[in-house]
Design a protein around this motif. Structure first.
Motif, short mmCIF file in Angstrom:
data_model
loop_
_atom_site.label_atom_id
_atom_site.label_comp_id
_atom_site.label_asym_id
_atom_site.label_seq_id
_atom_site.Cartn_x
_atom_site.Cartn_y
_atom_site.Cartn_z
N GLU A 1 0.98 12.22 -0.39
CA GLU A 1 0.08 11.46 -0.07
C GLU A 1 -0.73 11.41 -0.82
O GLU A 1 -1.51 10.29 -1.39
CB GLU A 1 -0.65 11.76 0.96
N ARG B 1 -5.91 3.08 -2.65
CA ARG B 1 -4.88 2.59 -2.06
C ARG B 1 -3.99 2.22 -2.46
O ARG B 1 -2.49 1.44 -1.73
CB ARG B 1 -5.96 0.60 -1.94
N ASN C 1 -1.74 4.25 -1.87
CA ASN C 1 -0.66 3.96 0.15
C ASN C 1 -0.25 2.91 0.35
O ASN C 1 1.10 3.52 0.97
CB ASN C 1 -2.41 3.44 0.78
N ARG C 2 0.39 2.09 -0.98
CA ARG C 2 0.78 1.41 -0.61
C ARG C 2 2.66 1.42 -0.96
O ARG C 2 3.11 1.07 -0.56
CB ARG C 2 0.59 -0.24 -1.47
N SER C 3 2.30 2.75 -1.92
CA SER C 3 3.92 2.91 -2.69
C SER C 3 4.27 4.00 -1.06
O SER C 3 6.17 3.93 -1.80
CB SER C 3 3.23 3.73 -4.40
N VAL C 4 3.50 4.68 -1.18
CA VAL C 4 3.95 5.54 -0.34
C VAL C 4 4.93 4.49 0.61
O VAL C 4 5.73 5.37 1.37
CB VAL C 4 3.23 6.85 0.12
N THR C 5 4.03 3.69 1.09
CA THR C 5 4.40 3.57 2.12
C THR C 5 6.09 2.52 2.17
O THR C 5 7.16 3.07 2.49
CB THR C 5 3.45 1.97 2.77
N THR C 6 5.97 2.14 1.17
CA THR C 6 7.21 1.08 0.35
C THR C 6 7.81 2.27 0.26
O THR C 6 9.59 1.95 0.58
CB THR C 6 6.56 0.82 -1.24
N TRP C 7 8.06 3.36 -0.72
CA TRP C 7 8.33 4.56 -1.36
C TRP C 7 9.24 4.93 0.39
O TRP C 7 10.70 5.38 0.61
CB TRP C 7 8.65 5.19 -1.83
N ARG C 8 8.80 5.24 1.31
CA ARG C 8 9.16 5.94 3.03
C ARG C 8 10.16 5.21 3.45
O ARG C 8 11.29 5.84 3.26
CB ARG C 8 8.02 5.94 3.70
N ALA C 9 10.19 3.88 3.15
CA ALA C 9 10.98 2.82 3.49
C ALA C 9 12.44 3.09 3.38
O ALA C 9 13.26 2.55 3.18
CB ALA C 9 10.99 1.23 3.94
N GLU D 1 14.45 6.22 3.22
CA GLU D 1 14.99 6.44 4.83
C GLU D 1 15.95 5.88 5.23
O GLU D 1 17.13 5.80 5.21
CB GLU D 1 13.74 5.75 6.31
#
Length: 276
Positions: free
Chosen positions: A124, A80, A83-91, A94
């Motif tokens: 991931e 979890r 997943n939170r870190s991946v979502t944040t760093w994808r943004a 970009e």
């Protein structure tokens, strides 16, 4: 006869109230236990988990189930967080890419904005890794490393003609090692490094001496004209002592002055042995 299980009931709103703060504090309390015949400092939490693991290894079915359940819950919590870190760093990546594209379009150069989008590595399963500078200080450190690499290649050009074999000079070996420490986008490719080496091989000794001294000055060091560098054997010896250096720096039995003295003694002893 059925054993009675005592359940603890507390007011729980899902956050860290006074009770859970105390539970956490007690779990982090340090105690000393005997481990492998020597006293070892562990938190109570670590000691209990070690005890549970030992019980599971001894064959206790209940301990095995409890340990497996803890492992499953820990893996879920870790995933979890990933997943939170991946979502944040994808943004973030970009947004950085858009910023870099806009700056290149307007100014023709990359912005001094950290981290570089190509340095944000996202996986991931394992999470996020930043492989380049994250602030101005780390950026300046990277630039200094590149200047030292250039110094090493000039030293290679200076010393190679006076060698009687084709083994790497200390300068070339250190340049190759430091190059691997740079972000991928900043590294010299094998072909680029070879081109630099070959280009400098055909220069006059006078020009190489001049350029080598200037490279040292650019790196922030005043070095005597024509000074030679460490040998490849010395570089290897210094690299091999890194684990011992880390142990010295991490020792709680030595103060800062004692650590520095121990490091100096180790370097002096091993460098002298390598040079012999």
């Amino acid at each position: 006869m059925t054993k009675k299980i005592t359940k603890i009931t507390v007011d729980d709103d899902g956050g860290m109230n006074d009770f859970w703060e105390q539970v956490d504090a007690v779990g982090r309390t340090k105690i000393t236990i005997q481990k492998d015949g020597r006293p070892t400092a562990l938190s109570i939490e670590e000691a209990v988990l070690q005890k549970l693991a030992a019980s599971a290894l001894s064959g206790s079915i209940q301990s095995i189930r409890q340990f497996n359940e803890l492992q499953r819950l820990a893996a879920e919590h870790k995933q979890r967080e990933i997943n939170r870190s991946v979502t944040t760093w994808r943004a973030i990546r970009e947004a950085q890419r858009k910023r870099y594209v806009a700056h290149r379009r307007e100014h023709g150069t990359e912005p001094r904005s950290f981290p570089h989008p190509d340095d944000i590595m996202i996986d991931e399963r394992t999470g996020v890794q930043i492989i380049g500078p994250i602030d101005e200080d780390e950026y300046n450190d990277m630039r200094r490393t590149k200047r030292v690499i250039d110094v090493c290649l000039w030293q290679d050009a200076l010393e190679r003609p006076i060698r009687d074999d084709d083994s790497p000079t200390g300068g070339l070996l250190l340049a190759m090692l430091l190059n691997e420490c740079l972000p991928r986008r900043e590294r010299l490719s094998d072909a680029d490094m070879m081109r630099k080496v070959m280009r400098r091989e055909v220069m006059s000794k006078r020009q190489v001496l001049k350029e080598a001294r200037q490279a040292w000055l650019d790196a922030g060091h005043v070095v005597k004209r024509g000074a030679t560098f460490w040998s490849a054997d010395t570089i290897v010896s210094l690299i091999k002592m890194l684990p011992d250096a880390a142990r010295i720096c991490g020792s709680d039995k030595l103060d800062e002055d004692a650590q520095l003295q121990a490091l100096q003694n180790m370097i002096r002893q091993r460098v002298m042995c390598a040079d012999d």
